[in-house]
Design a protein around this motif. Structure first.
Motif, short mmCIF file in Angstrom:
data_model
loop_
_atom_site.label_atom_id
_atom_site.label_comp_id
_atom_site.label_asym_id
_atom_site.label_seq_id
_atom_site.Cartn_x
_atom_site.Cartn_y
_atom_site.Cartn_z
N ALA A 1 -11.39 33.67 4.70
CA ALA A 1 -11.63 32.11 4.72
C ALA A 1 -10.82 31.57 3.35
CB ALA A 1 -12.98 31.72 4.89
N TYR A 2 -9.94 30.55 3.64
CA TYR A 2 -9.60 29.82 2.58
C TYR A 2 -10.79 28.73 2.09
CZ TYR A 2 -7.45 25.80 0.09
OH TYR A 2 -7.30 24.74 -0.75
N VAL A 3 -11.26 28.87 0.96
CA VAL A 3 -12.35 27.77 0.06
C VAL A 3 -11.59 26.74 -0.44
CG1 VAL A 3 -14.28 27.59 -1.27
CG2 VAL A 3 -13.63 29.75 0.30
N GLY A 4 -10.79 27.08 -1.54
CA GLY A 4 -10.05 25.73 -2.05
C GLY A 4 -9.28 26.22 -3.16
N ASP A 5 -8.44 25.37 -3.72
CA ASP A 5 -7.45 25.68 -4.86
C ASP A 5 -7.31 24.45 -5.86
OD1 ASP A 5 -4.37 24.43 -4.59
OD2 ASP A 5 -5.21 25.06 -2.64
N ASP A 6 -6.76 24.55 -6.83
CA ASP A 6 -6.53 23.41 -7.95
C ASP A 6 -5.03 23.78 -8.37
OD1 ASP A 6 -6.53 25.62 -9.46
OD2 ASP A 6 -8.31 24.86 -10.55
N LYS B 1 -12.39 13.66 4.76
CA LYS B 1 -12.73 12.96 3.76
C LYS B 1 -12.73 13.59 2.46
CE LYS B 1 -15.65 9.15 2.09
NZ LYS B 1 -16.80 8.23 2.43
N GLY B 2 -12.23 13.44 1.62
CA GLY B 2 -12.10 14.16 0.01
C GLY B 2 -11.11 14.95 0.17
N ASP B 3 -10.35 15.46 1.19
CA ASP B 3 -9.07 16.28 1.10
C ASP B 3 -7.96 15.36 0.40
OD1 ASP B 3 -10.06 18.36 2.22
OD2 ASP B 3 -9.49 18.03 3.96
N ASN B 4 -6.93 16.18 0.03
CA ASN B 4 -5.67 15.39 -0.61
C ASN B 4 -4.53 15.85 0.02
OD1 ASN B 4 -5.29 17.95 -1.58
ND2 ASN B 4 -4.42 17.38 -3.59
N PHE B 5 -4.78 16.38 1.30
CA PHE B 5 -3.55 16.72 2.26
C PHE B 5 -4.05 16.79 3.70
CE2 PHE B 5 -5.98 20.81 2.32
CZ PHE B 5 -5.49 21.33 3.61
N VAL C 1 4.37 19.19 9.61
CA VAL C 1 4.76 18.45 8.36
C VAL C 1 3.27 18.51 7.77
CG1 VAL C 1 5.25 16.07 7.68
CG2 VAL C 1 6.20 16.96 9.87
N VAL C 2 3.57 18.48 6.33
CA VAL C 2 2.22 18.43 5.57
C VAL C 2 2.63 17.19 4.40
CG1 VAL C 2 1.02 19.61 3.78
CG2 VAL C 2 1.87 20.92 5.54
N PHE C 3 1.58 16.54 4.47
CA PHE C 3 1.61 15.48 3.47
C PHE C 3 0.34 15.69 2.50
CE2 PHE C 3 3.06 13.27 7.36
CZ PHE C 3 4.08 12.68 6.91
N GLN C 4 0.51 15.69 0.98
CA GLN C 4 -0.08 16.15 0.04
C GLN C 4 0.11 15.21 -1.19
OE1 GLN C 4 -1.20 20.32 -0.34
NE2 GLN C 4 -0.61 20.10 -2.36
N GLY C 5 -1.32 15.10 -1.64
CA GLY C 5 -1.06 14.35 -3.13
C GLY C 5 -2.22 13.14 -3.09
N ASP C 6 -2.16 12.33 -3.94
CA ASP C 6 -3.02 11.27 -4.52
C ASP C 6 -2.91 10.12 -3.30
OD1 ASP C 6 -3.79 12.58 -6.32
OD2 ASP C 6 -2.61 11.45 -7.98
N VAL C 7 -1.77 9.72 -2.71
CA VAL C 7 -1.37 8.76 -1.69
C VAL C 7 -2.33 9.36 -0.49
CG1 VAL C 7 0.30 7.87 -0.28
CG2 VAL C 7 0.89 8.03 -2.58
N VAL C 8 -2.36 10.34 -0.39
CA VAL C 8 -2.99 10.85 1.07
C VAL C 8 -4.47 10.98 0.85
CG1 VAL C 8 -3.29 13.13 2.20
CG2 VAL C 8 -0.93 12.42 1.41
#
Length: 389
Positions: A226-231, A354-358, A373-380
């Motif tokens: 299971a993927y949990v998170g990354d920075d 909610k809380g995701d950035n992608f 298509v993956v959108f990722q970042g602060d805008v997302v």
């Protein structure tokens, strides 16, 4: 011990606060408190609840009243406050003790690990449960220094361990993970990757990182992983073994130069260039990254073949915007996707909460292929926050 479910809504930080005084009231309604290196350096706990006694004990760690034999790290000890870090942003002994107590559980506290630099500690109060979110380098230090127990993939216990892959005194090929006897070793299972007791840089580590990121973006699914998170620099995964005493889930926090290289290798592999064409028979992958400073978002692709994409109003077709797409257009895409999830051959493969950035969107083309298509970042992240407001 309870930890983060990557498919839950734990990252919903509504009603969040960053109190200058660092006061946490566990006696009133549920709140989420966020503590960073730029915010309050200590916490004072008030109110009544199951966790009150252990939090008072943590606050006195190393103050001449509790744990006399431990060294004082000079972090401005105060016996009624839980210090987080000192003036140099080095982790405090109080915070290490807090992480250890939350990891142990059974005391009204539970540890939830989002990444090597972000954790949540859930505190059971008298009427509700508060979420304390901590982020920054002091968190990374604490996870490395805290006594989190042993680690063996064979054990019938939930365990946590930080694996660092840039220590010259411990070659990567000798990082011990424990026996893998209880892992399903069939093709497509995590045991097929972790087929021994050691992680190495060139094979198992890369495969593990790539498999986790494939799950993050909905590009693949590895059994018992299971993927949990990354920075962006570290990665957190959960591995479940099927011990005869019952399933056990181990949390592996992967960090270091080799992990960063493995993550970059994944993106180098999946970002192949080109653009989404719903009429062809090829399955394609386009990555739309963060805001580039001028209100536009750039699509990574191959030379002049760069394109940006969106949905039309029906949610069935893709429209080119050229090689850049504005933040407002990104918001339009996300709103259409979330409102049309499951319809018109459109699926959200990952993110979008909610809380995701992608958000990872899968489109079934006319030929039956799947374009992603993956959108990722602060805008997302901002667009998702607006959508769920």
């Amino acid at each position: 011990m309870s930890r983060h479910d990557p498919h839950s809504s734990v990252k919903d930080y509504s009603d969040k606060s960053q109190s200058e005084s660092g006061v946490v009231d566990i006696g009133d309604r549920a709140k989420t408190y966020i503590f960073t290196e730029d915010g309050a350096g200590s916490i004072k706990v008030i109110g009544k609840g199951e966790a009150r006694d252990i939090l008072k004990e943590v606050a006195m760690t190393n103050d001449g009243r509790v744990n006399w034999g431990q060294a004082n790290n000079g972090d401005g000890e105060h016996r009624t406050k839980i210090e987080l870090f000192d003036e140099e942003k080095q982790v405090s002994d109080d915070f290490i003790a807090l992480v250890e107590a939350a990891n142990e559980g059974g005391n009204g506290l539970s540890l939830h690990i989002n990444s090597a630099s972000e954790i949540e500690i859930h505190v059971e109060g008298r009427w509700s449960t508060d979420i304390l979110k901590f982020e920054g380098n002091f968190v990374t230090q604490a996870l490395g220094d805290a006594k989190l127990g042993g680690f063996d993939l064979f054990n019938p216990n939930d365990e946590v361990k930080v694996f660092t892959f840039d220590n010259p005194d411990k070659p990567n090929e000798y990082i011990y993970t424990g026996r893998s006897d209880n892992l399903d070793q069939n093709e497509g299972a995590v045991g097929d990757i972790l087929d021994g007791s050691f992680l190495n840089e060139g094979q198992e580590l890369d495969e593990l990182v790539h498999a986790a990121l494939e799950e993050k973006y909905g590009l693949g699914d590895t059994k018992d992983l299971a993927y949990v998170g990354d920075d962006g620099k570290s990665l957190v995964v959960e591995v479940t073994n099927q011990h005869w005493k019952g399933p056990a889930t181990d949390t592996m926090i992967l960090q270091g130069e080799a992990v960063e290289e493995a993550m970059q290798g994944f993106y180098d592999k999946v970002i192949t260039g080109g653009f989404i064409d719903p009429k062809d028979g090829d399955s394609e992958f386009v990555f739309v990254l963060d805001n580039d400073g001028d209100g536009q978002v750039t699509v990574l692709g191959a030379g002049n073949a760069q394109r940006a994409v969106s949905l039309d109003e029906s949610g069935t077709n893709l429209t080119e915007f050229g090689n850049k797409i504005s933040g407002d257009e990104i918001k339009e895409v996300i709103n259409l996707a979330l409102n049309n999830q499951g319809d018109d051959d459109l699926n959200i493969l990952g993110g979008g909460e909610k809380g995701d950035n992608f958000i990872s969107l899968g489109f079934t083309t006319q030929s039956g292929a799947q374009d992603v298509v993956v959108f990722q970042g602060d805008v997302v992240e901002a667009a998702l926050e607006d959508f769920y407001a």
